[in-house]
Each structure stands twice: as C-alpha cells, then as structure tokens.
Design a protein around this motif. Structure first.
Motif, short mmCIF file in Angstrom:
data_model
loop_
_atom_site.label_atom_id
_atom_site.label_comp_id
_atom_site.label_asym_id
_atom_site.label_seq_id
_atom_site.Cartn_x
_atom_site.Cartn_y
_atom_site.Cartn_z
N ASP A 1 1.53 -6.32 5.53
CA ASP A 1 0.45 -6.59 4.58
C ASP A 1 0.90 -7.52 3.47
OD1 ASP A 1 -1.28 -5.09 5.93
OD2 ASP A 1 -1.11 -3.31 4.65
N GLU B 1 0.82 -10.86 4.76
CA GLU B 1 -0.55 -11.36 4.88
C GLU B 1 -1.14 -11.73 3.53
OE1 GLU B 1 -2.07 -8.81 8.69
OE2 GLU B 1 -3.26 -8.69 6.86
N LEU B 2 -0.91 -10.87 2.53
CA LEU B 2 -1.54 -11.07 1.23
C LEU B 2 -0.89 -12.19 0.43
CD1 LEU B 2 -1.96 -7.33 0.17
CD2 LEU B 2 -3.82 -8.90 0.61
N LEU C 1 -3.01 -14.52 -4.43
CA LEU C 1 -3.40 -13.43 -3.54
C LEU C 1 -4.45 -14.00 -2.62
CD1 LEU C 1 -3.55 -10.35 -2.93
CD2 LEU C 1 -5.10 -10.14 -4.83
N LYS C 2 -4.23 -13.87 -1.33
CA LYS C 2 -5.18 -14.49 -0.40
C LYS C 2 -6.48 -13.70 -0.38
CE LYS C 2 -1.88 -16.91 2.28
NZ LYS C 2 -0.85 -16.68 3.26
N ALA D 1 -7.74 -11.99 2.70
CA ALA D 1 -6.95 -10.87 3.23
C ALA D 1 -7.13 -9.61 2.39
CB ALA D 1 -5.48 -11.27 3.27
N LYS D 2 -7.97 -9.71 1.32
CA LYS D 2 -8.05 -8.61 0.37
C LYS D 2 -8.82 -7.40 0.88
CE LYS D 2 -9.15 -9.35 -4.16
NZ LYS D 2 -9.43 -10.25 -5.29
N LYS E 1 -2.66 -7.67 -7.75
CA LYS E 1 -1.73 -7.62 -6.61
C LYS E 1 -1.41 -6.19 -6.22
CE LYS E 1 0.38 -12.05 -7.62
NZ LYS E 1 1.62 -12.76 -7.89
N ALA F 1 -4.29 -4.43 -4.43
CA ALA F 1 -4.47 -4.93 -3.07
C ALA F 1 -3.51 -4.22 -2.11
CB ALA F 1 -4.24 -6.44 -3.04
N ARG G 1 -4.36 -0.87 0.86
CA ARG G 1 -3.91 -0.88 2.26
C ARG G 1 -3.01 0.29 2.57
NH1 ARG G 1 -3.59 -6.41 4.97
NH2 ARG G 1 -5.46 -7.38 4.18
#
Lengths: 280, 149
Positions: free
Chosen positions: A243, A246-247, A271-272, A275-276, B93, B96, B100
């Motif tokens: 992750d 990815e992020l 931060l993409k 992908a959030k 950040k 996020a 996950r």
C-alpha cells in the motif's frame, strides 16, 4: 558458498580493505553475531542464509552495528549481507542509526529455494559479490495474503481475533525487528498496551506494530519467524508495504536518499489520489 | 461495496457515537461558528480539540473505536492553510495508510473519515457531520467496541 565468503572475508581483512568483518559465528552449535578481526577466527564464520532465525543486522534490542560504530567511529566494517540485511542497513542509515560510509557490504545472493522459504520479494542485495540473482516471491503467490484478501470484513476480524489471541506478548516480533529503533516504545506504555494483560487487547498491540512499521518494513520476515505462537504477522506487513508503494511510490530499504513519505510534505511526496479509496 | 455512498437502511433508531478530532485553528473554529450561527447538526458527535490534525496519531483513532466509538472523524485545515505548515499533510498520509490497515484487520475503514473544514465553513461542517452520522447509522454498531462486562 560459505567457502567463497570465508575466502573473500580473509582477503578483505589481510589487504586491510576493512578493519573487521561483521557476520555470524558458530560455536558449539550456537550462532551469534560476531565482529571478526582475526583471520584465524574466520573458520567459524557462517551465513545467515543457513541459520535463518539469526539475522545479521539486528539480533538484539539495540542495533549491534549502531553500537559498534558508536564505540569505534573510525572502524571500517565489512558486513556480510543478504538482500534483507542490506535493506535494513539502508533504512538504518536513512534514520541516522549507522554510517554507511564506514561500511563495506559483502553482498550474498540467496537461492530461489531460500527466497521461497522466507517469502522474500527481493532475495539479493544491490551489488551481488557472491551468488547469483534469483527470482523473488511476488505478493500474489503468497497463500496467506490470498486467503486474507478473499475474506469479508467480518471474516477478517474473526480470523485476526483468533490468531492474535494466541499472542503471549513476548515482544519477540518487536525485539527481532531490525527497524525497531525507538528508545521509548508505545508497546511498553500502559496507555496503549496494559501490562499484565494476556493476550493483549485486540487490536492495539499488533496494530501499533503494523502501523509503525508501515514506512520501514523491509520484509525480512524476522517477526513471523520469531513468533512462538505462529501468528502470520508478515501477511499484513507485506500488504501495508504494498500500500505504501501504491500510495506514495516508496519502498523502504531501496534508496538511502529517498525519505520516508510520512516525514515529508505532500508537495515533496504526493499522495496518489486515485489510490486513496479503500475497497471494502 | 466499493467506495460510493452507503445504502440507507433503517437501524431501529440506533444512535451512533462519533468521536471527532478537530484542529484548533480551522475545524474547531468552524464548529464554533456553526454553534454561534445556530446551525443544526446531529448531537452524535463528541468533539475532542487537538492543536493540529497532525497531532492525531492513528492509535487515537483505534483506541476511540475500541473504547466505544462507532465512527471517528478527523477534521483539519485545508491543505495549504495549516497553522504549522504541513501538519495536515501528515494527517492525510497517515489516515490513508490507517484506513487500509484497518481493512486488513477486519475493521471497516468507512468508520474513519478525514475532512478539511476551515474556520468559516460552518455549513460544510454541519453537512459533513450529518453525512457521517447517517453513514454510521447505516453501518450499525461498531462490532469491535469493547463490551463492558
């Protein structure tokens, strides 16, 4: 392979390329990290590949390389490192624990069989001196990961509640981790993890460990191997590492110049957005 | 279900408990403005004022969920407006990654929401609180909260 490593270590020591070799020594069937300065001792040198539970870089609560460099800052050390050892060294240098300029890495590549046993994605260091580059194990080939991702939220919660109830809070996963470097640890604070409570309250203990490792886990798998209860800790660590990639397009242990996205601003490491969103 | 809105289902009058971490400089002031402007918003929200959304470590969120919250909101200044330059960058950040990780551990990530609310956005504040409360009503009680024995 061990013959070649011993030979090279001897060469490095005699030509004064390094002042000492840091590796593992086997004595009376006990394996422990050791700083070799005498060529005669090299006959006891063994590889961490053959003694998997013993990791070269961090087998005690305080990082040994850090301690050696603190005592003898001018010593040039040769370190016998696998892919994971090297990633750990890079990550430690990034966090100001060790000085890579005083370290010469004797890179040893693992075989494909080794990689499969460790579930290692990158079973070789950047510069391979001994051995040949073998294919790593990709995330989609790992059974535990596949079965976790196939579960619903309720099933995941039930699975982890059962697994984590086996925890005896030995702190083995933390103590063996090459990246656990804080002097003060939240796992030792009553506010987060009550002392004397067994098993630790779900999910705080393990949550803290997983989260704190998010931007530093190098997938060496020592935590899972150290766990006496057999909790599949790597499953989540691997997914979180994926992750973070990815992020933020960040991989721990890859590049000493690349700062952790968690200490930089969004301008420095964006931060993409796409992908959030989390797929539940 | 992936992303999107949560289906509205009646949950027998279930009133969720929501913990909100509001940053001192923007969101708390925004909530304050909602109060002085007499705007209505659900009483399910319990506000904890923090100096910055960057102060909210993920442990706070998990602890709140474990201690009885059905949902946790983290509200901070819009990006670029942080009183401490980049505190909200860090919050963005962290949350996020947190969401996950929660998902892997079997905790519904929809129970955690991060939003930016400025000191003048009282309307936006009430809208977000209302939306989130409705979402939590639809999700039902948080199964991971510790049941008192």
């Amino acid at each position: 392979m061990i013959g070649k490593v011993r030979e090279l270590a001897k060469e490095w020591l005699t030509t004064k390329k390094v002042d000492a070799i840091f590796g593992l020594r086997k004595q009376n069937n006990d394996v422990a990290p050791y700083l070799f300065t005498d060529v005669k001792e090299l006959k006891d040198l063994v590889l961490s590949i053959d003694n998997r539970i013993c990791f070269t870089v961090r087998p005690s609560k305080q990082n040994i390389v850090h301690l050696i460099q603190k005592n003898s800052p001018d010593m040039k050390i040769g370190i016998i490192a696998r892919g994971c050892d090297e990633r750990a060294l890079i990550e430690l240098a990034k966090r100001f624990q060790i000085d890579l300029e005083k370290i010469e890495i004797l890179g040893v590549a693992c075989t494909n069989k080794d990689a499969e046993e460790c579930l290692c994605p990158i079973p070789y260091p950047k510069t391979i001196i001994i051995g040949e580059k073998a294919e790593g194990v990709s995330l989609d080939k790992i059974k535990n990961v596949e079965s976790l991702l196939g579960k619903t939220l309720e099933e995941k919660a039930a699975f982890w509640k059962e697994q984590l109830s086996k925890c005896i809070k030995c702190y083995g996963c933390r103590n063996v981790c090459p990246m656990c470097i804080c002097k003060e640890c939240k796992l030792e604070e009553d506010l987060w993890v009550k002392s004397g409570e067994l098993p630790p309250d779900f999910p705080m203990y393990h949550f803290i460990r997983f989260y704190h490792m998010a931007d530093r886990c190098i997938e060496c798998g020592q935590c899972e191997k150290a766990c006496p209860a057999g909790i599949p800790l790597l499953t989540i660590s691997k997914l979180v590492r994926k992750d973070v990639k990815e992020l933020f397009d960040y991989e721990a242990g890859k590049d000493v110049e690349q700062e952790s996205p968690l200490v930089t601003t969004l301008d420095e490491t964006p931060l993409k957005e796409e992908a959030k969103d989390v797929a539940v | 279900m992936k992303g999107g809105k949560i289906d509205q289902v009646s949950n027998n009058g279930f009133e969720p408990k929501i913990v909100g971490f509001l940053c001192n400089w923007c969101s708390y002031a925004g909530a304050d403005l909602a109060g002085t402007a007499r705007l209505k918003y659900p009483a399910n929200l319990r506000v904890i004022r923090v100096m910055c959304s960057g102060r909210v470590s993920p442990e706070f969120v998990v602890k709140a969920l474990r201690a009885g919250a059905d949902g946790v909101m983290v509200l901070g200044c819009h990006i670029g407006d942080c009183h401490y330059q980049a505190g909200n960058h860090r919050a963005a950040k962290r949350i996020a990654i947190l969401r996950r990780l929660l998902n892997y551990m079997g905790i519904d990530p929809r129970r955690v929401r991060l939003e930016w609310v400025s000191a003048s956005e009282a309307q936006r504040f009430t809208k977000i609180v209302k939306e989130f409360t409705d979402d939590m009503k639809a999700l039902g009680p948080n199964p991971m909260k510790k049941v008192k024995v």
